[in-house]
Design a protein around this motif. Sequence first.
Motif, PDB file in Angstrom:
ATOM      1  N   TRP A  61       0.839  -1.196   0.000  1.00  0.00           N
ATOM      2  CA  TRP A  61       0.000   0.000   0.000  1.00  0.00           C
ATOM      3  C   TRP A  61       0.878   1.250   0.000  1.00  0.00           C
ATOM      4  N   ALA A  62       1.940   1.226   0.779  1.00  0.00           N
ATOM      5  CA  ALA A  62       2.798   2.402   0.911  1.00  0.00           C
ATOM      6  C   ALA A  62       3.697   2.615  -0.302  1.00  0.00           C
ATOM      7  N   THR A  63       4.189   1.515  -0.914  1.00  0.00           N
ATOM      8  CA  THR A  63       5.188   1.697  -1.968  1.00  0.00           C
ATOM      9  C   THR A  63       4.898   0.965  -3.266  1.00  0.00           C
ATOM     10  N   GLY A  64       3.767   0.281  -3.366  1.00  0.00           N
ATOM     11  CA  GLY A  64       3.393  -0.391  -4.607  1.00  0.00           C
ATOM     12  C   GLY A  64       4.077  -1.735  -4.774  1.00  0.00           C
ATOM     13  N   PHE A  65       3.667  -2.455  -5.815  1.00  0.00           N
ATOM     14  CA  PHE A  65       4.230  -3.782  -6.074  1.00  0.00           C
ATOM     15  C   PHE A  65       5.700  -3.672  -6.457  1.00  0.00           C
ATOM     16  N   THR A  66       5.999  -2.841  -7.445  1.00  0.00           N
ATOM     17  CA  THR A  66       7.365  -2.716  -7.931  1.00  0.00           C
ATOM     18  C   THR A  66       8.282  -2.097  -6.878  1.00  0.00           C
ATOM     19  N   GLY A  67       7.774  -1.140  -6.146  1.00  0.00           N
ATOM     20  CA  GLY A  67       8.575  -0.435  -5.147  1.00  0.00           C
ATOM     21  C   GLY A  67       8.812  -1.208  -3.861  1.00  0.00           C
ATOM     22  N   GLY A  91      -2.302   4.200  11.401  1.00  0.00           N
ATOM     23  CA  GLY A  91      -1.579   3.041  10.884  1.00  0.00           C
ATOM     24  C   GLY A  91      -1.807   2.766   9.410  1.00  0.00           C
ATOM     25  N   ASP A  92      -2.836   3.387   8.820  1.00  0.00           N
ATOM     26  CA  ASP A  92      -3.084   3.203   7.391  1.00  0.00           C
ATOM     27  C   ASP A  92      -2.186   4.138   6.593  1.00  0.00           C
ATOM     28  N   PRO A  93      -1.546   3.634   5.545  1.00  0.00           N
ATOM     29  CA  PRO A  93      -0.796   4.532   4.664  1.00  0.00           C
ATOM     30  C   PRO A  93      -1.745   5.502   3.949  1.00  0.00           C
ATOM     31  N   VAL A  94      -1.209   6.585   3.464  1.00  0.00           N
ATOM     32  CA  VAL A  94      -1.994   7.547   2.691  1.00  0.00           C
ATOM     33  C   VAL A  94      -2.264   6.936   1.319  1.00  0.00           C
ATOM     34  N   GLY A  95      -3.423   7.241   0.779  1.00  0.00           N
ATOM     35  CA  GLY A  95      -3.763   6.759  -0.551  1.00  0.00           C
ATOM     36  C   GLY A  95      -4.606   5.502  -0.495  1.00  0.00           C
ATOM     37  N   CYS A  96      -4.556   4.727  -1.555  1.00  0.00           N
ATOM     38  CA  CYS A  96      -5.418   3.552  -1.697  1.00  0.00           C
ATOM     39  C   CYS A  96      -4.672   2.473  -2.467  1.00  0.00           C
ATOM     40  N   LEU A  97      -4.580   1.286  -1.909  1.00  0.00           N
ATOM     41  CA  LEU A  97      -3.888   0.195  -2.589  1.00  0.00           C
ATOM     42  C   LEU A  97      -4.574  -0.159  -3.900  1.00  0.00           C
ATOM     43  N   VAL A  98      -5.901  -0.091  -3.950  1.00  0.00           N
ATOM     44  CA  VAL A  98      -6.610  -0.401  -5.194  1.00  0.00           C
ATOM     45  C   VAL A  98      -6.273   0.629  -6.272  1.00  0.00           C
ATOM     46  N   VAL A  99      -6.379   1.900  -5.950  1.00  0.00           N
ATOM     47  CA  VAL A  99      -6.077   2.947  -6.938  1.00  0.00           C
ATOM     48  C   VAL A  99      -4.625   2.844  -7.386  1.00  0.00           C
ATOM     49  N   ASN A 100      -3.717   2.667  -6.417  1.00  0.00           N
ATOM     50  CA  ASN A 100      -2.303   2.542  -6.767  1.00  0.00           C
ATOM     51  C   ASN A 100      -2.079   1.356  -7.708  1.00  0.00           C
ATOM     52  N   SER A 101      -2.763   0.255  -7.436  1.00  0.00           N
ATOM     53  CA  SER A 101      -2.590  -0.960  -8.242  1.00  0.00           C
ATOM     54  C   SER A 101      -3.195  -0.816  -9.632  1.00  0.00           C
ATOM     55  N   VAL A 102      -4.304  -0.090  -9.737  1.00  0.00           N
ATOM     56  CA  VAL A 102      -4.899   0.177 -11.051  1.00  0.00           C
ATOM     57  C   VAL A 102      -3.883   0.927 -11.910  1.00  0.00           C
ATOM     58  N   ALA A 153      -4.868  12.565  -4.601  1.00  0.00           N
ATOM     59  CA  ALA A 153      -4.477  13.902  -4.152  1.00  0.00           C
ATOM     60  C   ALA A 153      -3.829  13.849  -2.772  1.00  0.00           C
ATOM     61  N   ALA A 154      -4.386  13.040  -1.868  1.00  0.00           N
ATOM     62  CA  ALA A 154      -3.808  12.901  -0.532  1.00  0.00           C
ATOM     63  C   ALA A 154      -2.392  12.343  -0.619  1.00  0.00           C
ATOM     64  N   ARG A 155      -2.223  11.358  -1.465  1.00  0.00           N
ATOM     65  CA  ARG A 155      -0.890  10.754  -1.635  1.00  0.00           C
ATOM     66  C   ARG A 155       0.102  11.771  -2.196  1.00  0.00           C
ATOM     67  N   ALA A 156      -0.404  12.709  -2.992  1.00  0.00           N
ATOM     68  CA  ALA A 156       0.455  13.748  -3.564  1.00  0.00           C
ATOM     69  C   ALA A 156       0.710  14.888  -2.584  1.00  0.00           C
ATOM     70  N   GLY A 157       0.105  14.808  -1.388  1.00  0.00           N
ATOM     71  CA  GLY A 157       0.381  15.810  -0.366  1.00  0.00           C
ATOM     72  C   GLY A 157      -0.677  16.877  -0.182  1.00  0.00           C
ATOM     73  N   THR A 158      -1.824  16.737  -0.837  1.00  0.00           N
ATOM     74  CA  THR A 158      -2.901  17.717  -0.670  1.00  0.00           C
ATOM     75  C   THR A 158      -3.333  17.733   0.788  1.00  0.00           C
ATOM     76  N   ASP A 159      -3.520  18.931   1.331  1.00  0.00           N
ATOM     77  CA  ASP A 159      -3.846  19.018   2.758  1.00  0.00           C
ATOM     78  C   ASP A 159      -5.307  18.685   3.039  1.00  0.00           C
ATOM     79  N   ARG A 160      -5.579  18.480   4.320  1.00  0.00           N
ATOM     80  CA  ARG A 160      -6.899  18.046   4.783  1.00  0.00           C
ATOM     81  C   ARG A 160      -7.991  19.041   4.379  1.00  0.00           C
ATOM     82  N   ALA A 161      -7.713  20.341   4.492  1.00  0.00           N
ATOM     83  CA  ALA A 161      -8.716  21.367   4.161  1.00  0.00           C
ATOM     84  C   ALA A 161      -9.125  21.288   2.687  1.00  0.00           C
TER      85      ALA A 161
END
Length: 190
Positions: A21-27, A97-108, A169-177
Amino acid sequence: MARPRTFDEERALDAAMRAFWATGFTGTSTDDLCAATGLGRSSIYNTFTGKRELFLAALRRYSDEMYGRASEIFGRPSPIRDRVRALFEQAIEPLPGDPVGCLVVNSVVELGGSDPEVAELLHRDGERRLVLMRDALAAAQTAGEIAPGRDPEALARFVGATISGMRVAARAGTDRAALAAIADTAIAAL
């Protein structure tokens, strides 16, 4: 005779899921998986066959976990906009404890077009989430919460695409607001 396992396979799978989830399959290297799970290479390969098989198991686990979270939210007796907001909140503020982003979106993005087995798993996951949201939105429409001329399936696809975009967007650093503003705009569009 094979030695019995001396580790918690579910805990190891959860740790691997979070690593992917944090770094992808390849990473995510086998060394990364060993560090995350606390297992040696031989235990990983003996239990899961290989990195790809471990990834598929982790992706299934993630998919089931996220579907369970969404099912719980859509099973609530609250107004539909409150339920959709609760779903958006998971993209705005991940659980501890959850990484930012989404494992499904990252995997797509990473593998969806190049690995047919991953693509099929992701397709099935997307379809069951679509049905869950569509049915909840259709019920809310019947209850008068959503205008009668709206298409519940199109709305469900819109909500899903918005959540995916928010997670990227969250994974790219977009803030909560800014993420909350996206959620507010999407809810107003229902």
